[in-house]
Design a protein around this motif. Structure first.
Motif, mmCIF file in Angstrom:
data_model
loop_
_atom_site.group_PDB
_atom_site.id
_atom_site.type_symbol
_atom_site.label_atom_id
_atom_site.label_comp_id
_atom_site.label_asym_id
_atom_site.label_seq_id
_atom_site.Cartn_x
_atom_site.Cartn_y
_atom_site.Cartn_z
ATOM 1 N N ALA A 624 0.807 -1.222 0.000
ATOM 2 C CA ALA A 624 0.000 0.000 0.000
ATOM 3 C C ALA A 624 0.839 1.271 0.000
ATOM 4 O O ALA A 624 0.572 2.200 -0.788
ATOM 5 C CB ALA A 624 -0.975 -0.009 1.167
ATOM 6 N N ASP A 627 3.989 2.926 -4.749
ATOM 7 C CA ASP A 627 3.182 3.212 -5.930
ATOM 8 C C ASP A 627 3.243 2.072 -6.924
ATOM 9 O O ASP A 627 2.911 2.242 -8.113
ATOM 10 C CB ASP A 627 3.672 4.498 -6.613
ATOM 11 C CG ASP A 627 2.830 5.703 -6.212
ATOM 12 O OD1 ASP A 627 1.805 5.494 -5.542
ATOM 13 O OD2 ASP A 627 3.192 6.841 -6.556
ATOM 14 N N SER A 651 -2.480 4.206 1.118
ATOM 15 C CA SER A 651 -1.408 4.760 0.306
ATOM 16 C C SER A 651 -1.362 6.275 0.463
ATOM 17 O O SER A 651 -2.221 6.876 1.113
ATOM 18 C CB SER A 651 -1.631 4.410 -1.176
ATOM 19 O OG SER A 651 -2.747 5.124 -1.686
ATOM 20 N N ARG A 741 -1.944 5.576 -10.159
ATOM 21 C CA ARG A 741 -1.511 4.240 -9.748
ATOM 22 C C ARG A 741 -2.542 3.244 -10.251
ATOM 23 O O ARG A 741 -3.745 3.472 -10.132
ATOM 24 C CB ARG A 741 -1.420 4.137 -8.225
ATOM 25 C CG ARG A 741 -0.958 2.755 -7.759
ATOM 26 C CD ARG A 741 -0.879 2.667 -6.260
ATOM 27 N NE ARG A 741 -0.272 1.421 -5.803
ATOM 28 C CZ ARG A 741 -0.044 1.116 -4.550
ATOM 29 N NH1 ARG A 741 -0.364 1.985 -3.595
ATOM 30 N NH2 ARG A 741 0.513 -0.029 -4.216
#
Length: 934
Positions: A624, A627, A651, A741
């Motif tokens: 998480a 990237d 993230s 992402r």
């Protein structure tokens, strides 16, 4: 005879002789001829007195015995010599000779007769020469000869003119019969001269003109006219008609020739045609002039009117064109300026146009009518020139009173709109009561002066007028914000009810209580307008002044326009207050919802503590914060999107958007547009620009579910996004960069698809950076009780039912079921169970847990009837994954009575997109029965 008788006879003879001599003397004295006595050689012996006077001789002595012959000149001397010689021989001769007088030398012609003077024997003894002055006769004779010569020449010239004249010449007798015609005349009428001699002029004249022609000819013959002219038509020999102009005169006769009529005839057919064309043109011009709505007149360089049309007469207030014709137009209609000051002609633009040779166009002057009133005009002056000389000018003018009024109204409207815009800009940003009225007051003051301004609103709950705000230089202890008065006791209430402006001179009228109180405060003028919003009154805007009659109708109209903006501003103010309250409420709800979302979508939702699940959660914690691209494997319903959301929420992109894309739910033709967007017109149906999912997720995360369903051509673009972080929308050549992402998920074996050529290997390796394998529910049965408890709690709360627990039998059945649809299937079963539950303990009916149906013909599967028993399991005791999925879809179709799409369809039950479900049904060979309900 006696001597006395002889004497008497002799005396008688002497007397007779003396009488004869006396007679001879008297005869010679009375004659005017020149009488000379010559000897036989021609010498002068004697000359009578008349001769001496004729020859201007005073004294004859010097000329006696001089040769008479030598007095003649030239050849005439020889003629005289011959005459003397002939007379000497007894002959008489006559000749005409020339010699000048002796003294004065005046030349004279003489008619001379020379004869002999004979003796008694009859022999010439002398000569008698009698000369008569023939000078005048000789001159007359020469003149006559010259006249004859001139006549001959004149006749020759006349014949030449007659034959070669450019116009026709015809000679007729007094009866009109042709006697002679020249070639031009013959060509004109198409007859030969011989043919014309048999005709009269009446024969070739058109019948319409014969009587008039006869009458004129009769007057000519009777001496009433010396000549006449007539324009008429001739009928040619070929039947054609020509126009001629005849100049007819009577030629006097001579001794040798009687009187005759001469006609000089000119072919004017072309002229007549041109005149007719000009006449038609003039008629059209006159028709245009008479029909024109614009005033039109012509004038010479001095301004004298040459012509004018009815519109000009009407516009200038006259009754007849004769009142303008011949008059100086500048003196009539352009003599003064709009302010009444004199307008000298030397300054007139039309006059100056004559001087400079230029046309003129003006729209800033006035013309004056006959009655002394003026009107604004727009006029054009066009010069008429010929041979570099200006002959006249044609002036066209129109009354532009209405246009000027419209322009003034437009200017006033623009000023009004500008003022209203300034007022609107001043008040639109003020959203509180005090700030709003302050801005209204400040914006109104320059346009409508006042001592106090007030905004009132209607309170329907109390039927009163509420003073929202009061501002101005004149303060009041009574009229304050918050004041409420009965609607029927104030002028504001009347304005509110009637939706009409009200102007009041308080010195003259005080109808309402508030007006009397205003008068007591020293105010003398009131103007109030309604605040109307969408046809409904909401209040009033009013201004008051200490000046009498301070407000006009235009002020009221202006305030009414301002009131529209004020009403909108008040509405915005109310909306602002409402939005502020809602915003505070939403902020509180947002805090609650964030907690709900966190509970709904984060690890709190991932229930269970089986080793397989815990291993996945540890992997999530690891990937998480990075990237890195994650690829989630798992069967349908195992919670792949939930794991993707958990990765996003842990993230650095958690504050940005997570955009989910189901690749299998999009058609192959539109998947590229959905992912990368398109420009307007990129393809049929692209009526506007659309932002793609990647652009929407800029700075966040894109979750690509069912990545294995992505077409190969789209996989190329997706690979470019993963590698270069850029793409081009469909139909555009503009490259767009994104910071996204990518998390992908699939229930397919991508390695097998790569080997089969259905998935690009380079894309697979870019996606498979961090693979996550989610365990199916059958491999984490220990988590089923916790999942059941969560579902019961959620659905019971949603449906408002009180369910305290699950029976052991139901839990056993749930634990034993293989759950081919995994957690999604479990959620659907529990939702149905809660809906059907009737008590605090949840008991699962036998028909709620789907059964596995044995494999039949791949093309003839039908929806099993209610109560149908499941087919036996495989020899190994467990059905294959494909059989479980097939059985689960059949169970959903049974519950949905064969309906796939819609709120009660099988796709809704299985939480799948209808296209995805149809794709899997085709793949598994499931067909709906022909008698299904749609």
């Amino acid at each position: 005879m006696a001597p006395s008788e002889a004497m008497t006879e002799r005396r008688k003879a002497e007397l007779a002789l003396r009488s004869a001599e006396e007679f001879q003397r008297r005869l010679l004295a009375c004659t005017q001829d020149c009488v000379k006595v010559l000897d036989l050689e021609g010498r002068l012996l004697w000359m009578n007195e008349a001769g001496m006077q004729a020859l201007a001789i005073c004294d004859l002595a010097p000329f006696v015995n001089c040769s008479w012959i030598q007095s003649w000149e030239g050849e005439h001397a020889k003629v005289a010599q011959d005459a003397v010689e002939a007379a000497s021989k007894g002959a008489t001769t006559r000749f005409t000779g020339y010699f000048a007088t002796t003294t004065t030398k005046q030349p004279k012609w003489w008619d001379v007769v020379v004869g002999p003077i004979c003796n008694a024997a009859g022999q010439p003894e002398g000569l008698l020469a009698v000369s008569r002055d023939a000078t005048e006769h000789k001159l007359n004779e020469e003149a006559l000869q010259e006249a004859h010569l001139q006549v001959a020449r004149s006749e020759e010239r006349w014949r030449s003119v007659f034959e070669n004249s450019a116009i026709g010449v015809a000679l007729t007798d007094l009866n009109g019969r042709f006697q002679a015609t020249n070639p031009v005349y013959q060509k004109m009428v198409g007859y030969s001269e011989e043919e014309l001699r048999a005709l009269t002029f009446v024969d070739i004249t058109h019948p319409d003109y014969r009587e008039a022609n006869r009458a004129l000819a009769a007057e000519l013959l009777e001496g009433q006219r010396q000549q006449f002219q007539i324009e008429k038509q001739y009928r040619r020999k070929d039947g054609g008609l020509i126009w001629v102009r005849n100049n007819v005169s009577l030629v006097p006769g001579t001794e040798s020739r009687p009187r005759f009529i001469m006609a000089l005839s000119e072919d004017i057919t072309e002229r007549i045609r041109a005149e007719e064309a000009v006449h038609r043109s003039e008629e059209r011009f006159r028709l245009i002039l008479d029909s024109a709505a614009e005033g039109i007149f012509g004038c010479d360089p001095e301004g004298t009117c040459l012509f004018c049309n009815p519109a000009a007469v009407r516009l200038l207030g006259y009754d007849d064109p004769s009142e303008l014709l011949g008059k100086n137009m500048h003196a009539l209609e352009h003599h003064s300026r709009a302010d009444g000051t004199p307008y000298p002609i030397e300054e007139c633009p039309i006059y100056l146009g004559f001087k400079t040779g230029q046309g003129v166009h003006r729209d800033d002057e006035v013309y004056w009518r006959k009655d002394g009133t003026c009107f604004p005009v727009e006029f054009w002056s066009h010069l008429v020139r010929r041979d570099n000389s200006t002959l006249s000018a044609v002036i066209t003018f129109v009354d532009i009173t209405e246009r000027k009024q419209a322009e003034e109204a437009l200017r006033k409207s623009e000023r009004l709109k500008r003022s209203i815009l300034e007022i609107n800009n001043a008040i639109i940003t003020n959203l509180t009561k005090d700030a709003l009225l302050r801005s209204i007051s400040a914006a109104l003051q320059p346009c409508v002066p006042f001592d106090r301004c007030a905004v009132t609103l209607y309170a329907p709950e109390t039927d009163t007028i509420h003073f929202l705000a009061v501002a101005g230089a004149l303060r009041s202890d009574y009229f304050q914000p918050g004041l409420e008065v009965d609607r029927t006791e104030t002028s504001a209430g009347w304005v509110f009810d009637h939706q009409q402006p009200l102007r009041r001179n308080l010195d003259e009228e005080q109808q309402f209580a508030n007006e009397r109180r205003l008068f007591e405060e020293g105010l003398r003028s009131l103007c109030a307008v309604p605040l109307v919003l969408r046809g409904k009154s909401i209040g009033t805007l009013s201004v008051v002044s200490r000046e009498k009659n301070a407000y006009s109708e235009e002020d009221a109209q202006f305030l009414q326009e301002v009131a529209i903006q004020v009403a909108l501003a008040i509405e915005n103010m109310k909306f602002y207050e409402e939005i502020a309250a809602l915003k505070a409420r939403l902020e509180k709800e947002n805090i609650y919802l964030r907690e709900e979302i966190r509970t709904e979508h984060n690890f709190e939702e991932i229930v269970g503590n089986s080793p397989a699940l815990l291993a996945v959660l540890r992997a999530v914690e690891q990937v998480a914060p990075t990237d890195s691209t994650a690829l989630i494997y798992g069967e349908t319903g195992t919670g792949k999107e939930l794991i993707a959301r958990a990765i996003h929420n842990r993230s650095a992109r958690k504050d940005r958007t997570l955009v989910s894309v189901n690749c299998s739910a999009m058609s192959a033709g539109l998947v590229e547009s959905e992912l990368f967007g398109h420009v307007k017109g990129a393809f049929t149906g692209a009526i506007e620009q659309r932002i793609g999912r990647f652009e929407l997720a800029h700075g966040g995360t894109v979750f690509l579910d069912e990545i294995g369903e992505l077409p190969l051509e789209t996989q190329v673009k997706l690979l470019r996004v993963l590698q270069e972080h850029e793409f081009e929308p469909v139909g555009s050549s503009r490259t767009q960069r994104v910071d996204v992402r990518v998390i992908a998920a699939t229930n397919r074996n991508l390695r097998e698809m790569v080997e089969a050529g259905r998935f690009r290997s380079d894309l697979f390796y870019r996606l498979n950076v961090f693979p996550l394998q989610l365990p199916p529910l059958r491999e984490r049965r220990a988590d089923i009780p916790q999942l059941v408890a969560l579902c019961v709690s959620r659905f019971a709360r949603r449906f408002g039912k009180k369910v305290e627990g699950v029976s052991q039998e139901t839990m056993a059945r749930l634990m034993s079921y293989p759950w081919p649809g995994n957690i999604r299937e479990l959620q659907n079963v529990m939702e149905r169970a809660i809906v059907l539950s009737t008590g605090p303990t949840l008991r699962l009916d036998k028909d709620l847990v789907p059964v596995v149906v044995s494999e039949g013909s791949p093309e003839t599967y039908e929806i099993p009837a209610p109560g149908a028993r499941p087919a036996p399991a495989s020899p190994f005791g467990l059905p294959t994954l494909e059989e479980v999925e097939r059985s689960h879809i059949l169970a959903a179709l049974q519950q949905a009575v064969g309906v796939v799409d819609g709120p009660k369809g099988a796709a809704k039950i299985l939480d799948l997109h209808p296209n995805t479900l149809r794709h899997r049904m085709n793949k598994l060979g499931i067909k709906r029965s022909a008698h299904r309900r749609s």
